[in-house]
Motif scaffolding. Structure first.
Motif, PDB file in Angstrom:
ATOM      1  N   ASP A 123     -61.092   2.374  20.304  1.00 36.26           N
ATOM      2  CA  ASP A 123     -62.277   2.538  19.105  1.00 36.26           C
ATOM      3  C   ASP A 123     -62.496   3.677  18.232  1.00 36.26           C
ATOM      4  N   SER A 172     -76.772  -1.131   7.048  1.00 35.95           N
ATOM      5  CA  SER A 172     -76.555  -2.604   7.010  1.00 35.95           C
ATOM      6  C   SER A 172     -76.605  -3.356   5.632  1.00 35.95           C
ATOM      7  N   ARG A 227     -68.121  -3.039   4.218  1.00 36.44           N
ATOM      8  CA  ARG A 227     -67.384  -3.518   5.403  1.00 36.44           C
ATOM      9  C   ARG A 227     -66.660  -2.723   6.322  1.00 36.44           C
ATOM     10  N   LEU A 276     -69.431  -0.899   7.940  1.00 30.12           N
ATOM     11  CA  LEU A 276     -70.312  -1.677   8.962  1.00 30.12           C
ATOM     12  C   LEU A 276     -69.376  -1.974  10.304  1.00 30.12           C
ATOM     13  N   LEU A 277     -68.190  -1.940  10.407  1.00 26.81           N
ATOM     14  CA  LEU A 277     -67.399  -2.102  11.408  1.00 26.81           C
ATOM     15  C   LEU A 277     -67.308  -0.821  12.487  1.00 26.81           C
ATOM     16  N   LYS A 287     -70.080   1.033  12.557  1.00 26.81           N
ATOM     17  CA  LYS A 287     -71.650   0.853  12.996  1.00 26.81           C
ATOM     18  C   LYS A 287     -71.221   0.048  14.429  1.00 26.81           C
ATOM     19  N   SER A 288     -70.622  -1.276  14.128  1.00 29.68           N
ATOM     20  CA  SER A 288     -70.673  -2.193  15.149  1.00 29.68           C
ATOM     21  C   SER A 288     -69.934  -1.743  16.381  1.00 29.68           C
ATOM     22  N   VAL A 289     -68.726  -1.349  16.096  1.00 30.59           N
ATOM     23  CA  VAL A 289     -67.888  -0.633  17.108  1.00 30.59           C
ATOM     24  C   VAL A 289     -68.604   0.428  17.906  1.00 30.59           C
ATOM     25  N   LEU A 295     -71.871   1.204  17.982  1.00 28.62           N
ATOM     26  CA  LEU A 295     -73.064   0.869  18.942  1.00 28.62           C
ATOM     27  C   LEU A 295     -72.644  -0.057  20.254  1.00 28.62           C
ATOM     28  N   GLN A 296     -71.470  -0.810  20.025  1.00 30.03           N
ATOM     29  CA  GLN A 296     -70.941  -1.626  21.365  1.00 30.03           C
ATOM     30  C   GLN A 296     -70.440  -0.789  22.307  1.00 30.03           C
TER      31      GLN A 296
END
Length: 217
Positions: A62, A113, A121, A124-125, A127-129, A131-132
């Motif tokens: 990550d 977002s 893009r 956002l990736l 941010k997604s990684v 948060l997960q």
């Protein structure tokens, strides 16, 4: 020219302890080749600080993805005003934080977002990684008018009792019987062989008639 600064290499570590804490800065030119160079430098530093092994593999994956996206974003969109990009790696307080600083004043909205923004893009990736993984990320302005985009991911819980367990269990495993003058594995084969009949039972001989053909009753 790549420049890496920070704490010295770690000394002896207690087995099962977390990674050695510290702060390191990696400065590179704002060019495409700096993306893999920064990623490799961060990976090597994480491993050197004690983050080798399966416990840290997902976290390292990550972090390297985040570093690649942030440096790539800076190289692509900030190189005109920022000829140098600086990545900072911080290990401490139960987390690992990576940040990428450039001299461009543009504050990306992708972390809020907005897919339509420049470089959205990739961010956002990030941010997604983040948060997960249970972490946080944000973008801040610097005193010089540039920006720092950072992400902080939690370290896995300590496993001091987990890692040494395999050797301990192995010491209590039943051992093969000892045999004088032979290693244990060979002794086992030797003993098992001794338990088998020396020769297989032979069928009774059939009387032979003259000429070699079996005699008829």
């Amino acid at each position: 020219m790549e420049q890496i600064s920070g704490a010295a290499e770690p000394g002896a570590r207690r087995p099962g302890a977390g990674p050695v804490e510290g702060v390191w800065r990696i400065s590179v030119l704002a060019q495409d080749s700096s993306v893999p160079r920064t990623r490799h430098a961060v990976r090597d530093r994480l491993l050197a600080q004690g983050m080798a092994g399966w416990r840290y593999q997902e976290l390292i994956d990550d972090l390297l993805l985040i570093v690649s996206e942030l440096v790539s974003n800076a190289v692509t969109h900030a190189a005109v005003l920022s000829p140098q990009v600086t990545t900072e790696l911080t290990i401490g307080g139960g987390s690992v934080r990576v940040s990428v600083e450039d001299g461009h004043p543009y504050r990306p909205k992708a972390l809020e977002s907005d897919l339509g923004q420049l470089g959205g893009r990739g961010l956002l990736l990030v941010k997604s990684v983040t948060l997960q993984a249970g972490g946080v990320c944000d973008v801040e302005r610097t005193a010089a008018g540039g920006k720092v985009i950072w992400a902080s991911l939690p370290l896995p819980p300590p496993a001091a009792e987990e890692e040494p367990r395999a050797p301990e269990e192995q010491r209590h495993r039943p051992q093969a019987p000892e045999h004088p003058g032979l290693p244990p594995a060979t002794a086992t084969v030797r003993i098992l062989t001794a338990l088998q009949p020396l020769t297989a039972p032979q069928p009774p001989a059939t009387p032979q008639a003259e000429g070699g053909s079996p005699a008829l009753a």
